[in-house]
Scaffold this motif. Structure first.
Motif, PDB file in Angstrom:
ATOM      1  N   SER A  48      -3.378   4.653  -2.140  1.00  0.00           N
ATOM      2  CA  SER A  48      -4.164   4.017  -1.083  1.00  0.00           C
ATOM      3  C   SER A  48      -3.621   4.421   0.279  1.00  0.00           C
ATOM      4  O   SER A  48      -2.470   4.832   0.407  1.00  0.00           O
ATOM      5  N   LEU A 102      -1.110  -1.547  -4.384  1.00  0.00           N
ATOM      6  CA  LEU A 102      -2.274  -0.689  -4.169  1.00  0.00           C
ATOM      7  C   LEU A 102      -1.789   0.761  -4.123  1.00  0.00           C
ATOM      8  O   LEU A 102      -1.448   1.283  -3.063  1.00  0.00           O
ATOM      9  N   SER A 146       0.848  -1.188   0.000  1.00  0.00           N
ATOM     10  CA  SER A 146       0.000   0.000   0.000  1.00  0.00           C
ATOM     11  C   SER A 146       0.885   1.240   0.000  1.00  0.00           C
ATOM     12  O   SER A 146       1.732   1.408   0.887  1.00  0.00           O
ATOM     13  N   GLU A 165     -13.248   2.450   0.191  1.00  0.00           N
ATOM     14  CA  GLU A 165     -12.652   1.641   1.259  1.00  0.00           C
ATOM     15  C   GLU A 165     -12.888   0.152   1.008  1.00  0.00           C
ATOM     16  O   GLU A 165     -13.997  -0.268   0.650  1.00  0.00           O
ATOM     17  N   LYS A 223      -8.261   2.606   2.308  1.00  0.00           N
ATOM     18  CA  LYS A 223      -8.936   3.510   1.388  1.00  0.00           C
ATOM     19  C   LYS A 223      -8.189   3.475   0.065  1.00  0.00           C
ATOM     20  O   LYS A 223      -7.028   3.843  -0.028  1.00  0.00           O
ATOM     21  N   THR A 224      -8.872   3.027  -0.989  1.00  0.00           N
ATOM     22  CA  THR A 224      -8.262   2.928  -2.312  1.00  0.00           C
ATOM     23  C   THR A 224      -8.940   3.908  -3.265  1.00  0.00           C
ATOM     24  O   THR A 224      -9.865   4.635  -2.886  1.00  0.00           O
TER      25      THR A 224
END
Length: 804
Positions: free
Chosen positions: A294, A291, A262, A312, A307-308
């Motif tokens: 994020s 990701l 992330s 979420e 949170k992307t």
């Protein structure tokens, strides 16, 4: 002392300073010396997280210590006092010790754990990339490519058989400044230790950075990876985007785990190329899921809420590694009194008050009328009373005009603003001098500091005398002497600090640049108007000649327009036929061609007097420039100033052509001159030099720069970057006083085409691996900067490349 309007603006600008999320390291000079004389900082704490360069800094600092004449005088005191005490036994500390041994110095390493303990804590089989490649090492401790284990073996082999004076298990709590004996004292858990010099080589020994989210304290959350082999067949989340995070993700994936990384940005641009290639290979075969953009929001048992870009989502996460760096040892810095970059104390506000009030006195004063406040005063009390109450006496107010016609109010208002500035400066300037005397070891501890701060004090005292003598000691409409002495002061400052820049930064590019700036300032903006105009021009041309009527319609003052193109100088526009068409040739012809070929900086960094001051006096204060999204978002303020300049010029020219002279046009012109020419360019532009760097006016307010931003869309000029050599040290971004994120371009291998670039060459010259170089793109149609051209147009040995 606070400024209710300006202080919040400064704080808002500096929220992203120095470079977005970049940490505040201790302030050091080019010789690694900190704000405490005799205390040097090397290694990680210089802001360059590379083992090879950490080792180099440890060796180089000894050269600087040996070159210090004050140190040579106190060397070899013997007894319990060491020549050098080294705090930290990592590569930088050990390299420093070996260099001290070569010089015959009495030194000792103080280490709380064991030598090379930081490397001991690296993950097993961590790849060691001895960047930068091709770097000529001077350190007695060599760093080579390999793995953690091979590096440790090699380092121990290099010091085997050498007697390193080391004291293990000792924790240093603070450094005390030099006492009456001239020695520094270290406060340790084993009692005080003294030395003539102290080298801090402790690295980032603070706590790991935290995400600040619920569940972060759970037992499956780690901030360090020791052995990737301990984890197999698990779902693992790695948070971070630097080398540590990418290496950990790759190692865990290779150990047979399902890994997600992330990262809050849209792409990885900080890791070394070798780490990125390894990461991308594992990503392609499905071992790692990235990701991007994020942010983890919560950790619940074996899950992580992230949170992307698509909202979420909850992911399975048996183990979580938060590898977003470590905090600096700020508590140690504070206990020792080491100044941190960007740190503000009460003295900071006193200095700010002194700078702003001094330039208020200077700029408002020389733009206003002169009034004799001291006529009839004889005793000190008479002078004080006249100074405090005289501006409001009938003798003064009765002679001031506030008429809108010909903006007569402008001179009257400037008189009061200048007087108010002088009042504040007398108080804040005296307080500043008292602070400097109290901290004299900091301000006058080196030869250059004695020259620099001595000059500042002398210049302040001199112009205070000029103000009181010429502007408060006589009655006149406008007095020329303050402008003359200010031009003299401006020229002397550029020469003095320009010579210093050439001596410190010995590239041919900087030498030619500084010489050009000196010539334009001294000749065109001082000698020509004040000393050469009368004997060379006025004495040789009749008042009715073309030269006098067309080129010099305003007398000597027309000289300024030859260098300061419209709309920087609007005073001569329309005063003659020549000054009606020539500004168009200057601004829309000559300037466009200059920018097209060499970029905006060919004018801003080689010709302009504002740039001249910024590149000389402002050279030491580049790193104070505001960076980050908020500061960058203000870059377009200059477009509004440009629009105002166009309106003022157009209204003035066309109403004059119609034979009219409306008061509202005069009022508009006076408001522009007061707010832009005097306040923004003068008071604010120079007043924050030592707080926000010397390019605040150039960056945010200059209308000519705003016009050149448009021209830059058609420019071939770029700064090229050899991506593979970039070590993501961020130095190039830190030294950019225009707030450009230069490293972001270098990491991607994209030619830097930010319109704010002024060709100062600071980023090119400061890069430790010679990644950057000036050049021109081959494809003029590439206005969107999609090219990945890395080879500069000039050979790197060519002075035009800016490197040597």
């Amino acid at each position: 002392m606070h400024f209710p309007l300006i202080s919040p603006y400064l704080r808002w600008l500096q929220k992203g300073n120095p470079v977005g999320e970049v940490e505040r390291y201790p302030e050091i000079d080019s010789k690694y010396q900190s704000s405490i004389p005799g205390v040097y900082i090397v290694g990680d704490l210089t802001g360059i997280p590379l083992l090879k360069l950490a080792s180099e800094s440890g060796a180089k600092v000894v050269k600087h210590i040996m070159a210090d004449k004050d140190f040579a005088a106190g060397k070899g005191t013997g007894g319990d006092i060491r020549d050098v005490l080294i705090i930290g036994g990592g590569p930088a500390g050990v390299a420093c010790a070996l260099a001290c041994g070569r010089q015959g110095l009495d030194y000792e390493i103080l280490e709380s754990s064991q030598l090379f303990s930081t490397i001991e804590n690296f993950p097993k089989r961590k790849p060691i990339l001895a960047k930068p490649d091709g770097y000529k090492e001077e350190s007695p401790l060599s760093i080579k490519d390999g793995y953690k284990e091979t590096l440790l073996e090699d380092l121990r082999a290099q010091i085997a058989g050498k007697t390193l004076r080391t004291r293990l298990g000792v924790r240093v709590e603070a450094i005390k400044p030099k006492g009456k004996d001239g020695m520094l004292t270290l406060v340790t858990d084993q009692g005080p230790l003294k030395a003539a010099r102290v080298v801090v080589a402790i690295g980032k020994t603070g706590d790991a950075r935290r995400l600040g989210i619920p569940g972060e304290d759970q037992p499956n959350v780690f901030n360090r990876l020791f052995d990737p082999g301990e984890f197999q067949g698990e779902d693992i989340l790695v948070v971070g985007g630097g080398d540590s995070a990418v290496e950990a993700a790759a190692a865990l994936a290779e150990a047979g785990n399902r890994v997600r990384l992330s990262y809050r940005k849209e792409a990885l641009d900080r890791p070394k190329p070798e780490n990125l290639e390894r990461f991308e290979a594992l990503r392609r075969d499905g071992s790692i899921e990235a990701l991007f953009q994020s942010q983890p929001k919560a950790i619940r048992g074996g899950e992580a809420v992230i949170k992307t870009r698509d909202g979420e989502k909850t992911f399975k996460a048996d183990e979580i590694f938060v590898l977003i760096g470590r905090e600096l040892p700020t508590a140690f810095f504070k206990r020792s009194g080491l100044k941190i970059a960007g740190q503000k104390d009460r003295a900071w506000y006193v200095y700010l008050a002194a700078m702003l009030s001094f330039f208020s006195m200077l700029y408002f004063g020389k733009a206003g009328v002169a009034r004799d406040l001291f006529q009839g005063a004889h005793s000190p009390s008479d002078f004080l009373a006249a100074y405090l109450t005289g501006p409001f006496s009938d003798a003064v107010t009765g002679k001031l005009s506030w008429s809108l016609n010909h903006y007569a109010w402008y001179s009257s208002l400037n008189f009061y603003l200048g007087w108010a500035g002088s009042l504040i400066f007398l108080a804040s300037g005296t307080a500043s001098l008292a602070i400097m005397i109290a901290r004299r070891r900091t301000y006058f501890g080196t030869a250059w500091n004695r020259v620099k701060y001595g000059y500042f004090i002398a210049a302040s005292l001199f112009f205070t005398w000029v103000y009181f003598h010429f502007l408060l000691g006589r009655t006149a409409g406008w007095v020329e002497e303050p402008t003359y002495y200010y031009s003299l002061l401006y020229s002397v400052t550029i020469v003095l600090f320009g010579v210093r820049r050439m001596m410190v930064k010995k590239t041919r590019y900087i030498r030619w640049q500084v010489l050009s700036l000196i010539v334009f300032q001294v000749f065109f903006l001082f000698l020509l108007p004040f000393h050469l105009y009368e004997p060379l021009i006025k004495a040789n041309f009749s008042p009715d000649s073309y030269v006098m009527k067309e080129i010099f319609p305003s007398g000597k003052w027309s000289s300024f327009g030859l260098v300061l193109f419209w709309p920087l100088d609007m005073n001569d526009f329309g005063t003659s036929s020549f000054w009606t068409w020539f500004p168009f040739v200057q601004t829309f012809g000559i300037l466009f061609l200059i920018v097209q070929q060499w970029g905006k900086g060919a004018y801003c960094g080689w010709i302009c007097s504002c740039g001249g001051m910024a590149e000389t006096l402002g050279d030491e204060y580049r790193v104070k420039a505001p960076h980050g999204k908020k500061a960058k978002g203000l870059d377009n303020i200059g477009q509004f100033v440009l629009a105002a300049a166009v309106l003022v010029t157009a209204f003035g020219y066309f109403t004059k052509g119609m034979g009219a002279h409306p008061a509202w046009v005069d009022t508009l012109r006076g408001m522009y001159k007061l707010s832009i020419d005097v306040f923004f360019a003068g008071v604010l532009g120079l007043g924050v030099y030592f707080f926000l760097s010397g390019r605040i006016w150039c960056r945010y307010g200059c209308p000519l720069a705003a016009l050149m931003h448009v021209y830059s869309r058609f420019s071939r000029y770029r700064i090229f970057a050899e991506k593979k050599k970039c070590i993501s040290c961020n130095i190039c971004t830190k030294v950019c006083h225009m707030g450009i994120d230069v490293m972001n371009y270098a990491n991607k291998g994209v030619p830097m085409n930010d319109v704010q670039c002024v060709r100062c060459s600071a980023c090119v010259e400061a890069c430790p691996t010679e990644v950057l170089a000036f050049g021109k793109i081959k494809d003029m149609s590439d206005t969107d900067n999609r090219t990945r051209q890395e080879v500069p147009a000039f050979p790197k040995d060519d002075w035009k490349a800016g490197i040597r």
